[in-house]
Design a protein around this motif. Structure first.
Motif, PDB file in Angstrom:
ATOM      1  N   UNK A   1       0.850  -1.209   0.000  1.00 27.52           N
ATOM      2  CA  UNK A   1       0.000   0.000   0.000  1.00 27.52           C
ATOM      3  C   UNK A   1       0.874   1.243   0.000  1.00 27.52           C
ATOM      4  N   UNK A   2       1.062   1.849  -1.163  1.00 29.78           N
ATOM      5  CA  UNK A   2       1.993   2.984  -1.254  1.00 29.78           C
ATOM      6  C   UNK A   2       1.602   4.178  -0.396  1.00 29.78           C
ATOM      7  N   UNK A   3       0.316   4.316  -0.055  1.00 25.05           N
ATOM      8  CA  UNK A   3      -0.095   5.469   0.745  1.00 25.05           C
ATOM      9  C   UNK A   3       0.492   5.439   2.160  1.00 25.05           C
ATOM     10  N   UNK A   4       0.930   4.276   2.598  1.00 23.97           N
ATOM     11  CA  UNK A   4       1.524   4.173   3.932  1.00 23.97           C
ATOM     12  C   UNK A   4       2.988   4.598   3.951  1.00 23.97           C
ATOM     13  N   UNK A   5       3.577   4.705   2.776  1.00 27.75           N
ATOM     14  CA  UNK A   5       5.033   4.820   2.696  1.00 27.75           C
ATOM     15  C   UNK A   5       5.478   6.216   2.255  1.00 27.75           C
ATOM     16  N   UNK A   6       6.638   6.629   2.790  1.00 31.30           N
ATOM     17  CA  UNK A   6       7.342   7.768   2.219  1.00 31.30           C
ATOM     18  C   UNK A   6       7.729   7.430   0.785  1.00 31.30           C
ATOM     19  N   UNK A   7       7.827   8.420  -0.066  1.00 29.07           N
ATOM     20  CA  UNK A   7       8.100   8.174  -1.473  1.00 29.07           C
ATOM     21  C   UNK A   7       9.408   7.411  -1.673  1.00 29.07           C
ATOM     22  N   UNK A   8      10.476   7.853  -1.027  1.00 33.34           N
ATOM     23  CA  UNK A   8      11.753   7.150  -1.154  1.00 33.34           C
ATOM     24  C   UNK A   8      11.663   5.749  -0.579  1.00 33.34           C
ATOM     25  N   UNK A   9      10.895   5.599   0.491  1.00 34.14           N
ATOM     26  CA  UNK A   9      10.739   4.285   1.101  1.00 34.14           C
ATOM     27  C   UNK A   9      10.010   3.320   0.195  1.00 34.14           C
ATOM     28  N   UNK A  10       8.949   3.787  -0.443  1.00 36.27           N
ATOM     29  CA  UNK A  10       8.192   2.938  -1.365  1.00 36.27           C
ATOM     30  C   UNK A  10       9.068   2.504  -2.533  1.00 36.27           C
ATOM     31  N   UNK A  11       9.828   3.453  -3.080  1.00 39.12           N
ATOM     32  CA  UNK A  11      10.706   3.124  -4.201  1.00 39.12           C
ATOM     33  C   UNK A  11      11.755   2.092  -3.776  1.00 39.12           C
ATOM     34  N   UNK A  12      12.309   2.261  -2.581  1.00 41.36           N
ATOM     35  CA  UNK A  12      13.316   1.316  -2.094  1.00 41.36           C
ATOM     36  C   UNK A  12      12.708  -0.057  -1.857  1.00 41.36           C
ATOM     37  N   UNK A  13      11.529  -0.098  -1.232  1.00 44.11           N
ATOM     38  CA  UNK A  13      10.874  -1.373  -0.944  1.00 44.11           C
ATOM     39  C   UNK A  13      10.563  -2.137  -2.222  1.00 44.11           C
ATOM     40  N   UNK A  14      10.138  -1.418  -3.276  1.00 46.11           N
ATOM     41  CA  UNK A  14       9.843  -2.078  -4.543  1.00 46.11           C
ATOM     42  C   UNK A  14      11.113  -2.565  -5.228  1.00 46.11           C
ATOM     43  N   UNK A  15      12.129  -1.734  -5.189  1.00 52.25           N
ATOM     44  CA  UNK A  15      13.393  -2.103  -5.836  1.00 52.25           C
ATOM     45  C   UNK A  15      14.036  -3.306  -5.151  1.00 52.25           C
ATOM     46  N   UNK A  16      13.960  -3.354  -3.811  1.00 49.81           N
ATOM     47  CA  UNK A  16      14.594  -4.427  -3.055  1.00 49.81           C
ATOM     48  C   UNK A  16      13.684  -5.634  -2.861  1.00 49.81           C
ATOM     49  N   UNK A  17      12.420  -5.500  -3.222  1.00 52.99           N
ATOM     50  CA  UNK A  17      11.494  -6.607  -3.073  1.00 52.99           C
ATOM     51  C   UNK A  17      11.148  -6.939  -1.633  1.00 52.99           C
ATOM     52  N   UNK A  18      11.077  -5.922  -0.771  1.00 53.60           N
ATOM     53  CA  UNK A  18      10.764  -6.167   0.639  1.00 53.60           C
ATOM     54  C   UNK A  18       9.327  -6.657   0.790  1.00 53.60           C
ATOM     55  N   UNK A  19       9.151  -7.739   1.502  1.00 55.06           N
ATOM     56  CA  UNK A  19       7.825  -8.257   1.843  1.00 55.06           C
ATOM     57  C   UNK A  19       7.748  -8.670   3.301  1.00 55.06           C
ATOM     58  N   UNK A  20       8.881  -8.575   4.013  1.00 47.86           N
ATOM     59  CA  UNK A  20       8.970  -8.934   5.424  1.00 47.86           C
ATOM     60  C   UNK A  20      10.280  -8.353   5.952  1.00 47.86           C
ATOM     61  N   UNK A  21      10.460  -8.323   7.267  1.00 48.00           N
ATOM     62  CA  UNK A  21      11.752  -7.873   7.806  1.00 48.00           C
ATOM     63  C   UNK A  21      12.899  -8.751   7.316  1.00 48.00           C
ATOM     64  N   UNK A  22      14.090  -8.209   7.366  1.00 46.48           N
ATOM     65  CA  UNK A  22      15.274  -8.952   6.988  1.00 46.48           C
ATOM     66  C   UNK A  22      15.404 -10.206   7.853  1.00 46.48           C
ATOM     67  N   UNK A  23      15.810 -11.303   7.231  1.00 47.17           N
ATOM     68  CA  UNK A  23      16.044 -12.611   7.858  1.00 47.17           C
ATOM     69  C   UNK A  23      14.774 -13.428   8.088  1.00 47.17           C
ATOM     70  N   UNK A  24      13.606 -12.900   7.791  1.00 51.31           N
ATOM     71  CA  UNK A  24      12.385 -13.703   7.926  1.00 51.31           C
ATOM     72  C   UNK A  24      12.231 -14.582   6.681  1.00 51.31           C
ATOM     73  N   UNK A  25      11.807 -15.815   6.881  1.00 58.56           N
ATOM     74  CA  UNK A  25      11.401 -16.648   5.758  1.00 58.56           C
ATOM     75  C   UNK A  25      10.323 -17.612   6.240  1.00 58.56           C
ATOM     76  N   UNK A  26       9.497 -18.027   5.315  1.00 59.98           N
ATOM     77  CA  UNK A  26       8.322 -18.838   5.642  1.00 59.98           C
ATOM     78  C   UNK A  26       8.475 -20.252   5.108  1.00 59.98           C
TER      79      UNK A  26
END
Length: 426
Positions: free
Chosen positions: A246-271
């Protein structure tokens, strides 16, 4: 938990105690590497991190460069090439090996770096035997500097080993890391009236870095601070509500970084199936739902706070609130390697010290009246006062004698490999 030891200050220590403190800090660094192989200690998984071997050498270089060479008569450097190899960012000292290429330094071998440490330790003992007021500031900074690198050794090797599926097997004591460690319940917010508050220190009675000075007054408006850190269970709710989508929750730079890095969970989490796991630096463990969320960026912390209808505290709110809290917590010496669930045995603020660094919404800038010290050590933190954000409180990887009420840590908004978390404010 017991109160933490007073921050180390050599002005208050007699000579024999100072030598013992030097030996304690140096030995603690070596203990952190006991379980690592020579191959482990060469790893550099990203430019932000450094190999453990380099940390061992750089902290030694610090004492050799700023204490032994200028102050111990007749001292001979162990190897002149080390002045280039193990400088970090001290431009006034000389040229240095490129930071992103520290993992290529297969030579000198680990054995030689250990011998380098012994050589410098023997010389430092001789220098400390003739201890004088002329060197007290550099000795103190050198020991605090080494404690900082003790934390970096743990965070850097954790990141490197996390990329090796062979290195992190399942926890053989998984029962100790049960996801059902108790319930934290719905958090309460502690109200503060606000007003004028003294922030920082003048460092006349105990050690502090220049960025913590001078002590000054700020006006802190009325605010409320969550009694504890945000938990893994609460972060899972954020994820389930499409918090990363949800991009409305994010700062613009943060959203761009999250998309570029593929963040979907905190670092080191895996399912794996329905179970979430994380890593300790030693092994893989089930995610403890009641432990504080950890290894999140400023951008993620800010987005979560918006999702909750809250915000991140300022560093002044944090310090104002922490003045009434006992300095105790889960630090390096507890050897937990992960933030622990809150002990809900009393009302009021909890987890203010230890467990995980807390992002604030304050930029890392100088306090009013800040003056850059003279000499090479002037580069210690003043040069980094741009584009970074302040974190407070220490973590499970922080040496207990390193932390204090006024300590200001700082990182870039995208960085996640440190033990970083958040506390909500209103």
């Amino acid at each position: 938990m017991p109160s933490i030891a007073q921050p180390f200050d050599n002005e208050s220590l007699p000579k024999d105690k100072l030598i013992a403190e030097y030996e304690r800090v140096r030995a603690q660094t070596m203990r952190l590497t006991e379980a690592l192989s020579a191959e482990d200690m060469m790893l550099q998984s990203m430019p932000d991190a450094s190999p453990a071997k380099w940390h061992l050498a750089h902290t030694t270089w610090f004492f050799e460069t700023f204490l032994l060479q200028p102050h111990l008569a007749g001292y001979r450097t162990y190897n002149n090439a080390y002045q280039y190899l193990f400088n970090s960012y001290y431009e006034t000292v000389g040229e240095r090996h490129p930071r992103p290429q520290r993992g290529l330094l297969s030579r000198p071998p680990l054995e030689e770096v250990v011998n380098y440490r012994k050589h410098v330790d023997n010389a430092m003992k001789a220098l400390l035997e003739s201890y004088s007021a002329e060197i007290k500031a550099a000795v103190t900074i050198g020991l605090h500097h080494e404690m900082q690198h003790q934390e970096l050794i743990q965070t850097d090797i954790k990141h490197a080993l996390s990329l090796n599926p062979y290195a992190l097997g399942p926890d053989t004591n998984a029962a100790e890391s049960s996801p059902d460690s108790g319930s934290t319940g719905n958090p309460e917010f502690v109200h503060f009236e606000g007003g004028l508050s003294f922030i920082g220190t003048d460092a006349e009675s105990s050690f502090a870095y220049g960025c913590e000075q001078p002590r000054h007054q700020v006006f802190v408006p009325e605010f409320s601070l969550c009694e504890r850190l945000v938990t893994n269970a609460e972060w899972l709710e954020f994820m389930a509500d499409d918090g990363y989508k949800r991009p409305k929750l994010w700062l613009s730079d943060g959203w761009a970084t999250a998309q570029q890095e593929g963040w979907r969970a905190p670092l080191y989490w895996h399912r794996e199936g329905e179970q979430w796991f994380t890593v300790t630096g030693r092994n893989r463990v089930p995610l403890d739902l009641n432990a504080p969320v950890c290894h999140i960026s400023y951008y993620e912390a800010d987005a979560f706070a918006r999702w909750c209808g809250c915000r991140l505290p300022t560093e002044f709110e944090w310090e104002h609130a922490a003045q009434s809290v006992e300095c105790c917590g889960n630090f390096l010496e507890q050897n937990q390697l992960l933030p622990q669930p809150v002990v809900a045995d009393n009302k009021g603020l909890k987890q203010m010290f230890g467990d995980a660094w807390e992002w604030t919404q304050s930029p890392f800038i100088p306090y009013p009246g800040f003056k850059t010290p003279e000499g090479a050590l002037a580069e210690y933190n003043g040069k980094f006062m741009a584009n970074q954000w302040v974190l407070r409180g220490g973590s499970c990887a922080t040496a207990e004698q390193q932390i204090r009420l006024t300590y200001r840590n700082f990182f870039y908004a995208h960085q996640r490999w440190q033990f970083s978390s958040l506390r909500l404010a209103k």
